[in-house]
Design a protein around this motif. Structure first.
Motif, PDB file in Angstrom:
ATOM      1  N   UNK A 210      25.725  46.554 -19.852  1.00  0.00           N
ATOM      2  CA  UNK A 210      24.453  47.262 -19.688  1.00  0.00           C
ATOM      3  C   UNK A 210      24.704  48.132 -18.519  1.00  0.00           C
ATOM      4  N   UNK A 211      25.574  48.873 -18.805  1.00  0.00           N
ATOM      5  CA  UNK A 211      26.226  49.804 -17.511  1.00  0.00           C
ATOM      6  C   UNK A 211      24.780  50.495 -16.733  1.00  0.00           C
ATOM      7  N   UNK A 212      23.881  50.786 -17.323  1.00  0.00           N
ATOM      8  CA  UNK A 212      22.458  51.324 -16.327  1.00  0.00           C
ATOM      9  C   UNK A 212      21.298  50.463 -16.737  1.00  0.00           C
ATOM     10  N   UNK A 213      21.290  49.358 -16.118  1.00  0.00           N
ATOM     11  CA  UNK A 213      22.070  48.988 -14.708  1.00  0.00           C
ATOM     12  C   UNK A 213      22.103  47.603 -14.537  1.00  0.00           C
ATOM     13  N   UNK A 214      21.603  46.882 -15.616  1.00  0.00           N
ATOM     14  CA  UNK A 214      21.752  45.376 -15.358  1.00  0.00           C
ATOM     15  C   UNK A 214      22.820  44.716 -15.229  1.00  0.00           C
ATOM     16  N   UNK A 215      24.115  45.020 -15.823  1.00  0.00           N
ATOM     17  CA  UNK A 215      25.179  44.363 -15.871  1.00  0.00           C
ATOM     18  C   UNK A 215      26.211  45.061 -14.335  1.00  0.00           C
TER      19      UNK A 215
ATOM     20  N   UNK B  66      10.164  41.541  -6.172  1.00  0.00           N
ATOM     21  CA  UNK B  66      11.016  42.199  -5.125  1.00  0.00           C
ATOM     22  C   UNK B  66      11.866  43.293  -5.235  1.00  0.00           C
ATOM     23  N   UNK B  67      12.520  42.908  -6.476  1.00  0.00           N
ATOM     24  CA  UNK B  67      13.473  43.932  -6.916  1.00  0.00           C
ATOM     25  C   UNK B  67      13.562  44.256  -8.470  1.00  0.00           C
ATOM     26  N   UNK B  68      14.342  45.247  -8.877  1.00  0.00           N
ATOM     27  CA  UNK B  68      14.256  45.289 -10.304  1.00  0.00           C
ATOM     28  C   UNK B  68      15.921  45.074 -10.751  1.00  0.00           C
ATOM     29  N   UNK B  69      16.579  46.145 -11.381  1.00  0.00           N
ATOM     30  CA  UNK B  69      18.002  46.331 -11.470  1.00  0.00           C
ATOM     31  C   UNK B  69      18.879  47.183 -10.859  1.00  0.00           C
TER      32      UNK B  69
END
Lengths: 234, 234
Positions: free
Chosen positions: B28-33, B79-82
């Protein structure tokens, strides 16, 4: 205003697209839609796509010739399957044909509710492009694929539509971008390209390389078949 | 004997593939992996992918930092996403992170039963290729896509894997052929290529072009994260 030209790479994904307000072009290059185009261009009066082998057989009683293909083969008991050459024989001239195939006729059923469904293949690519160029509606190209999975030949056809319509239109659809790039890369030798495909390898084993060669030709026919009241007609 | 290297272009199609006897590379290039790889390469000890926002929040009680992304945005209260940059901050060093995202964490859950699941992105492309080159097992690259639809960036990564492993191996998978051709065509300027994608247009509006630029770089990290007992670790 620019219109959308989108590509659905598998029948399984068609619910990701709104088909209520656009022209849907269904393709199954090897071989259902190529055969439909060839038949209608050669005097077949109508083709009724049906989902089951039984439904095709039953339509004989209503005067249809019955055709059925599964796994690339003519189903036992039927006169023909989805070879385009069978759809161009003199004996089908003036006849109606009921047809069921592994992928293509199912894909058509999935989008039957769209306001306009066109039947496309490389053999009538130019005619489809010309038809679409004169309308400003959004377009979805639906690839029939192989048992719900991506296939190369239908995707290349979709790319040919996107590439051919580009200009003021923006695809804004990654599958449209990818298939158009792929078509631009491979259009110089479509038959060579398709020899890398899984479907070619399946079909070539059955000795129907001539069919494939036929289906990878562009602009053999100038007809634009469309779905009307459950039948494909000109 | 040649091995299979197949590509699944959408999580919706994953049942078309046998995952019981192969290495699955989820991307999941944008952006999880990309974020997972960046985090683990920078001292995060484990990442637990979860499917819901609630599940991520609940893991705080077990000592995890909780991260959640939906529609490209950090979910309120997290606190944050991916963003990969968030996964490289000093304060995550030595920590475990629970993470849920729109597409990537769901894709991982779909193939959790495979004997080996690797986490891939352009930022660790070379490391993944090197790992796979030393094993002779069949490989499936699973593209997380965007809400079950095809996307360009994951498909390009899949193509990079197919292109990188080719040699004695034959893909015999049309999606593998197509994505490898696409990667070969676009590899000279991946960031330029991705600017044509729908996801780029969605994310760029949110001001995270820097994230995208980061994610389209190859071989920033040499780690090969893998799924072990529900957690992604090195």
């Amino acid at each position: 205003m620019s219109r959308k030209v989108e590509v659905c790479l598998s029948p399984r994904l068609v619910d990701r697209f709104d088909i209520s307000n656009r022209i849907v072009v269904v393709t199954d290059v090897l071989r259902a839609t190529s055969a439909m185009v060839a038949g209608l261009a050669n005097g077949v009066t109508a083709i009724r796509p049906v989902e089951t082998v039984e439904a095709s057989a039953e339509l004989r009683a209503q005067g249809y010739l019955a055709a059925a293909e599964r796994e690339g083969q003519v189903v036992a008991g039927f006169d023909f399957g989805n070879s385009p050459y069978a759809f161009m024989k003199p004996e089908v001239n003036g006849q109606k044909i009921a047809l069921t195939t592994t992928n293509g006729t199912r894909a058509i059923a999935l989008v039957a509710a769209a306001p306009l469904v066109l039947i496309g293949a490389f053999v009538n690519l130019g005619a489809i492009l010309n038809f679409l160029a004169h309308r400003n509606e959004d377009v979805l190209v639906l690839c029939s694929g192989w048992k719900d999975n991506f296939n190369l030949e239908d995707s290349l056809f979709a790319g040919a539509i996107v590439a051919g319509l580009r200009g003021p239109e923006v695809s804004n659809c990654d599958a449209g971008v990818a298939t158009a790039l792929l078509y631009e890369q491979l259009k110089g030798d479509l038959f060579g390209a398709i020899q890398q495909s899984s479907h070619y390898q399946r079909l070539a084993k059955m000795g129907i390389e001539e069919d494939i060669r036929f289906c990878m030709q562009r602009d053999v026919f100038s007809v634009v078949p469309m779905l009307r009241a459950g039948e494909i007609v000109l």
